[in-house]
Write an enzyme that holds these catalytic residues in place. Sequence first.
Site, short mmCIF file in Angstrom:
data_model
loop_
_atom_site.label_atom_id
_atom_site.label_comp_id
_atom_site.label_asym_id
_atom_site.label_seq_id
_atom_site.Cartn_x
_atom_site.Cartn_y
_atom_site.Cartn_z
N ASN A 24 -13.49 -20.04 42.80
CA ASN A 24 -14.79 -19.61 42.25
C ASN A 24 -14.95 -18.12 42.48
OD1 ASN A 24 -17.56 -20.57 41.17
ND2 ASN A 24 -17.99 -19.13 42.83
N ALA B 75 8.58 0.36 -4.59
CA ALA B 75 7.58 0.75 -3.59
C ALA B 75 7.62 2.25 -3.32
CB ALA B 75 7.84 -0.01 -2.29
N ARG C 271 -4.61 7.13 -6.60
CA ARG C 271 -6.00 6.70 -6.78
C ARG C 271 -6.64 6.13 -5.50
NH1 ARG C 271 -5.90 2.83 -11.66
NH2 ARG C 271 -3.67 2.73 -11.22
N ARG D 282 -19.99 -6.31 55.12
CA ARG D 282 -21.14 -5.62 54.53
C ARG D 282 -22.03 -5.16 55.67
NH1 ARG D 282 -22.82 -11.36 52.50
NH2 ARG D 282 -24.02 -12.08 54.27
N THR E 246 9.32 3.55 -13.53
CA THR E 246 9.84 2.26 -13.07
C THR E 246 11.29 2.05 -13.50
OG1 THR E 246 8.71 1.36 -15.02
CG2 THR E 246 7.63 1.06 -12.90
N ARG F 45 -8.68 -8.61 27.45
CA ARG F 45 -7.78 -7.57 26.98
C ARG F 45 -6.34 -8.11 27.05
NH1 ARG F 45 -9.67 -3.09 30.83
NH2 ARG F 45 -7.80 -2.06 30.06
N ASN G 234 1.93 -7.57 -19.32
CA ASN G 234 3.16 -7.46 -18.52
C ASN G 234 2.78 -7.33 -17.05
OD1 ASN G 234 5.68 -6.82 -17.49
ND2 ASN G 234 5.46 -4.64 -18.00
C1 UD1 Z 1 3.51 -0.96 -15.05
C2 UD1 Z 1 4.10 -1.36 -16.39
C3 UD1 Z 1 3.03 -2.08 -17.21
C4 UD1 Z 1 2.47 -3.24 -16.45
C5 UD1 Z 1 1.93 -2.78 -15.11
C6 UD1 Z 1 1.51 -3.95 -14.27
C7 UD1 Z 1 5.73 0.39 -16.83
C8 UD1 Z 1 6.05 1.57 -17.64
N1 UD1 Z 1 4.56 -0.20 -17.09
O1 UD1 Z 1 2.53 0.03 -15.32
O2 UD1 Z 1 3.60 -2.55 -18.45
O3 UD1 Z 1 1.44 -3.88 -17.21
O4 UD1 Z 1 2.96 -2.09 -14.39
O5 UD1 Z 1 0.94 -3.52 -13.07
O6 UD1 Z 1 6.54 -0.03 -16.04
N2 UD1 Z 1 7.15 2.89 -8.90
C9 UD1 Z 1 8.28 3.34 -8.23
N3 UD1 Z 1 8.93 4.44 -8.72
C10 UD1 Z 1 8.51 5.10 -9.82
C11 UD1 Z 1 7.36 4.64 -10.49
C12 UD1 Z 1 6.71 3.52 -10.01
O7 UD1 Z 1 8.68 2.77 -7.22
O8 UD1 Z 1 9.16 6.10 -10.17
C13 UD1 Z 1 6.44 1.72 -8.38
C14 UD1 Z 1 5.01 2.03 -8.03
O9 UD1 Z 1 4.90 2.40 -6.67
C15 UD1 Z 1 4.34 0.70 -8.30
C16 UD1 Z 1 5.16 0.08 -9.41
O10 UD1 Z 1 6.39 0.75 -9.40
O11 UD1 Z 1 4.39 -0.17 -7.20
C17 UD1 Z 1 4.49 0.20 -10.79
O12 UD1 Z 1 4.33 1.54 -11.14
P1 UD1 Z 1 3.02 2.07 -11.84
O13 UD1 Z 1 3.19 3.51 -12.08
O14 UD1 Z 1 1.82 1.59 -11.13
O15 UD1 Z 1 3.11 1.34 -13.27
P2 UD1 Z 1 1.87 0.98 -14.18
O16 UD1 Z 1 1.43 2.21 -14.88
O17 UD1 Z 1 0.88 0.21 -13.42
MG MG Z 2 0.24 0.14 -11.35
#
Ligand code: UD1
Ligand code: MG
Length: 477
Positions: A391, A20, A26, A454, A91, A347, A183
């Site tokens: 009332n 997270a 975006r 009144r 990730t 409220r 994935n």
């Molecule tokens: C990732 C997967 C992809 C998969 C997709 C599904 C990788 C490289 N790819 O891509 O195969 O199909 O999810 O949605 O993992 N995050 C962190 N720290 C980081 C980077 C990301 O906490 O350094 C969190 C992001 O906030 C997000 C999640 O990990 O909640 C996924 O990261 P994101 O960059 O969206 O991966 P995708 O490119 O969507």
């Molecule tokens: Mg993503």
Amino acid sequence: MPRANKHQPRLPKIAIAILAAGKGTRLKSKHPKVLHEVGGKTLLAHVIAAATKVVPASDVFAIIGHEADRVRSAVAASSIGFVLQQEQRGTGHALMVAREALAPYDRVIVLYGDAPLITSQTIERLRDFHLSKKAAMTILTARLENPAGYGRIVRKKATGDDVKAIVEQKNLTAAQQKIHEVNSGFYAFEAKPLFGHIDKLSAGNHHGEFYLTDMAAILTQAKQRVVAVQARDAHEVLGGNTRAELSEIDQYMRTAKCRQLMDQGVTILYPETCVIDSDVEVGPDTVIEPSVQLRGSTRVGSDTRIGSYSVILSCEIGDEVLVQTGCVLEHSVIRARASLGPYSHLRPGCEVCEDAHIGNFVELKKTRVGKGSKANHLTYLGDTEVGEKVNVGAGTITCNYDGVSKHKTIIEDGVFVGSDSILIAPVRIGKGAYVAAATTVTEDVPPDSLALGRARQIVKEGWAKAKREKAKAQKAK
Ligand code: UD1
Ligand code: MG
């Protein structure tokens, strides 16, 4: 039951890591991505709710980074753990950072904080499949009509469980482009091989990030088993990366919520127009009219009717209650057989007791209305205690605020307050008393007495006629 002994395998200790840390560029938002709401709760709160049904909160860790303090305090009540990923380098990097917290566990399940449709049943299915296959890594996958943008699953054999690699969109060969199995980004790992090999991840890719997906190939090459299990409902893997995706997830969640309530015996007219948050509960034979919002922790009893355009936030509503069109009710309790509206406003901090009636354009604040009492028209009652069978006439106003402090009004049982009365707090109207219409009550009224305050009416007979005649005569001149 005898406890596990040395001949029985002990149950594996399982942690859930929720990624997270991302910013969510975006969304074009000043708020962190995982704090955006769908179904009336933040994305992250949904994922935590599913995770904590599978393992205790103390075994759930959110990996946070962007606006970490805000994210942490938004979900602090869940009492999960946190790991700080100061810089978001992918990730894979997120799990490297969390090594210390996660390595003491036998297994680690990875979820995303921005994918809120995941259910505890699917997490359990991923866990059970992972354990039964004795795999080092198990990938939750989904079949998508349009797999663009997702990593694809390359299985060793088309029909087998085993996986060779996950290939990210940018690296797909022409043949791999045809793969519809994607994935989800949710995995179950055996902790030892995960952390034994995680340092083999490299950031030598397009984005300069450490991809967790590369663990599939790394573990396979190290002769570890990597398998995949497909989610039954592909929706469960959807992430909210854009406002449009958030809206799709929100709609999906609310449609599912209406379905669930209808399955439990609730009638919902035009459910597609209703906004019902995930934690709301409604009893059987209650009717929800079109364009109703039931939000937060609202609980509604049985045989109740909620009229169109009512917006109800975290209220407790009893059985056989009638809420007519256009009521706005917040953090209040409405007891059985009470009737509200059309267009009543409660409220926070109100209690409307059994068989009481609150009518059109009546506003209550921190007010308790006793059993069988009525305030049917154009009234404001603030910081007021109304007894039973009272009332309150049309247009009655409590003056509860003197510009500095708030004061209480007490109206005891059986009181009759005439229309257009002004009750200047603090004031008490004793049991069974009458307040004459248009009275300004500034002093306590003893029980069973009449308060009348009144201006005395003066009648000048013939006055209007004389005025008209005078005007007519002047015009004729
Ligand atoms: C990732 C997967 C992809 C998969 C997709 C599904 C990788 C490289 N790819 O891509 O195969 O199909 O999810 O949605 O993992 N995050 C962190 N720290 C980081 C980077 C990301 O906490 O350094 C969190 C992001 O906030 C997000 C999640 O990990 O909640 C996924 O990261 P994101 O960059 O969206 O991966 P995708 O490119 O969507
Ligand atoms: Mg993503």
